[in-house]
Design a protein around this motif. Structure first.
Motif, PDB file in Angstrom:
ATOM      1  N   THR A  33       0.780  -1.330  -0.082  1.00  0.00           N
ATOM      2  CA  THR A  33      -0.072  -0.203  -0.156  1.00  0.00           C
ATOM      3  C   THR A  33       0.754   1.416  -0.173  1.00  0.00           C
ATOM      4  OG1 THR A  33      -1.855   1.085   1.159  1.00  0.00           O
ATOM      5  CG2 THR A  33      -0.052   0.105   2.517  1.00  0.00           C
ATOM      6  N   GLU A  35       0.352   5.467   0.954  1.00  0.00           N
ATOM      7  CA  GLU A  35      -0.063   5.994   2.204  1.00  0.00           C
ATOM      8  C   GLU A  35      -1.057   7.393   1.695  1.00  0.00           C
ATOM      9  OE1 GLU A  35       1.279   6.209   6.559  1.00  0.00           O
ATOM     10  OE2 GLU A  35       1.979   8.110   5.832  1.00  0.00           O
ATOM     11  N   VAL A  67       1.380  -7.288   5.221  1.00  0.00           N
ATOM     12  CA  VAL A  67       1.361  -6.005   4.789  1.00  0.00           C
ATOM     13  C   VAL A  67       2.796  -5.144   4.695  1.00  0.00           C
ATOM     14  CG1 VAL A  67       0.528  -3.717   5.588  1.00  0.00           C
ATOM     15  CG2 VAL A  67      -0.809  -5.750   6.035  1.00  0.00           C
ATOM     16  N   GLY A  69       4.564  -1.662   2.399  1.00  0.00           N
ATOM     17  CA  GLY A  69       4.269  -0.331   1.616  1.00  0.00           C
ATOM     18  C   GLY A  69       5.593   0.542   1.393  1.00  0.00           C
ATOM     19  N   THR A  77       4.790   4.872   5.015  1.00  0.00           N
ATOM     20  CA  THR A  77       3.512   4.089   5.048  1.00  0.00           C
ATOM     21  C   THR A  77       3.078   3.591   6.444  1.00  0.00           C
ATOM     22  OG1 THR A  77       4.083   1.994   4.094  1.00  0.00           O
ATOM     23  CG2 THR A  77       3.439   3.615   2.402  1.00  0.00           C
ATOM     24  N   GLN A  81      -0.400   1.522   7.213  1.00  0.00           N
ATOM     25  CA  GLN A  81      -0.077   0.006   7.566  1.00  0.00           C
ATOM     26  C   GLN A  81      -0.726  -0.379   8.737  1.00  0.00           C
ATOM     27  OE1 GLN A  81       3.444  -2.175   6.697  1.00  0.00           O
ATOM     28  NE2 GLN A  81       4.255  -0.683   5.291  1.00  0.00           N
ATOM     29  N   ARG A  85      -3.856  -3.196   9.040  1.00  0.00           N
ATOM     30  CA  ARG A  85      -3.822  -4.329   9.777  1.00  0.00           C
ATOM     31  C   ARG A  85      -4.729  -4.444  10.715  1.00  0.00           C
ATOM     32  NH1 ARG A  85       1.308  -6.824  10.998  1.00  0.00           N
ATOM     33  NH2 ARG A  85       2.657  -5.991   9.958  1.00  0.00           N
ATOM     34  N   GLU A 100       8.224  -6.251   9.681  1.00  0.00           N
ATOM     35  CA  GLU A 100       7.595  -5.079   9.350  1.00  0.00           C
ATOM     36  C   GLU A 100       8.497  -4.743   8.333  1.00  0.00           C
ATOM     37  OE1 GLU A 100       5.171  -3.219  13.244  1.00  0.00           O
ATOM     38  OE2 GLU A 100       7.470  -3.110  13.124  1.00  0.00           O
ATOM     39  N   TYR A 102       8.626  -0.670   6.343  1.00  0.00           N
ATOM     40  CA  TYR A 102       8.233   0.552   6.025  1.00  0.00           C
ATOM     41  C   TYR A 102       9.399   1.295   5.185  1.00  0.00           C
ATOM     42  CZ  TYR A 102       5.600  -0.487  10.215  1.00  0.00           C
ATOM     43  OH  TYR A 102       4.842  -0.938  11.229  1.00  0.00           O
TER      44      TYR A 102
END
Ligand SMILES: Cc1cc2nc3c(=O)[nH]c(=O)nc-3n(C[C@H](O)[C@H](O)[C@H](O)COP(=O)(O)O)c2cc1C
Length: 147
Positions: A33, A35, A67, A69, A77, A81, A85, A100, A102
């Motif tokens: 994704t 943002e 997830v 991004g 993002t 995120q 979630r 994670e 980012y």
């Protein structure tokens, strides 16, 4: 795609049926994704809303997900995120908690032919995908596709 509404539940349009079928056919979903205003873009939210309905036919139930991004913003993002979630938790999708990712997007990070130009980012992303692969296998061990 038009916004989801209860009005479509009795007769989902072909594109929505195809979307739900496509989700049913895969082992897991990786959400990538950008943002928008510290959340996910409206189009992604709408797609999730369609797939989660009609009530009782939520496409995300027991479907493993992760997830990730990227955006030009320094926190890449992270806030979007976290919103995503929350949605996926409600939709009963088992999510990979860690790692994670980012990713701050900088010009040239991804080349025209899809390669990652920064070596440490490339290594990080390869590890992320390996972890996701293992996560899917673990979830599928206890939650087979028809569970
Ligand atoms: C309406 C809008 C809101 C945005 N809000 C954020 C934001 O909150 N955080 C951020 O890092 N970038 C933000 N951006 C920049 C997007 O993350 C960036 O443009 C992204 O690459 C867009 O990808 P897309 O063109 O595929 O939608 C925003 C962009 C738009 C158009």
């Amino acid at each position: 795609m038009t916004s989801y509404s209860y009005d479509y539940d009795a007769d989902f349009p072909p594109s929505a049926r195809e979307f739900k079928k496509a989700i049913a056919e895969v082992d897991a979903i990786l959400f990538i994704t950008p943002e928008y205003n510290r959340s996910i873009p409206g189009g992604l939210k709408n797609a999730i809303d369609w797939a989660s309905r009609p009530y009782g036919q939520n496409s995300f139930t027991h479907k493993p997900s992760a997830v990730i991004g990227t955006s030009p913003g320094a926190i890449g993002t992270a806030v979007a995120q976290q919103h995503l979630r929350g949605l996926l938790s409600f939709c009963n999708s088992p999510q990979m908690n860690a790692p994670e990712a980012y990713i701050q997007f900088k010009e040239g990070l991804i080349t025209e032919d899809g390669k990652v130009s920064n070596e440490s980012t490339e290594t990080f992303l390869k590890n992320y995908m390996e972890e996701f692969h293992q996560f899917i296998a673990r979830v599928r061990t206890v939650l087979p596709p028809d569970a």
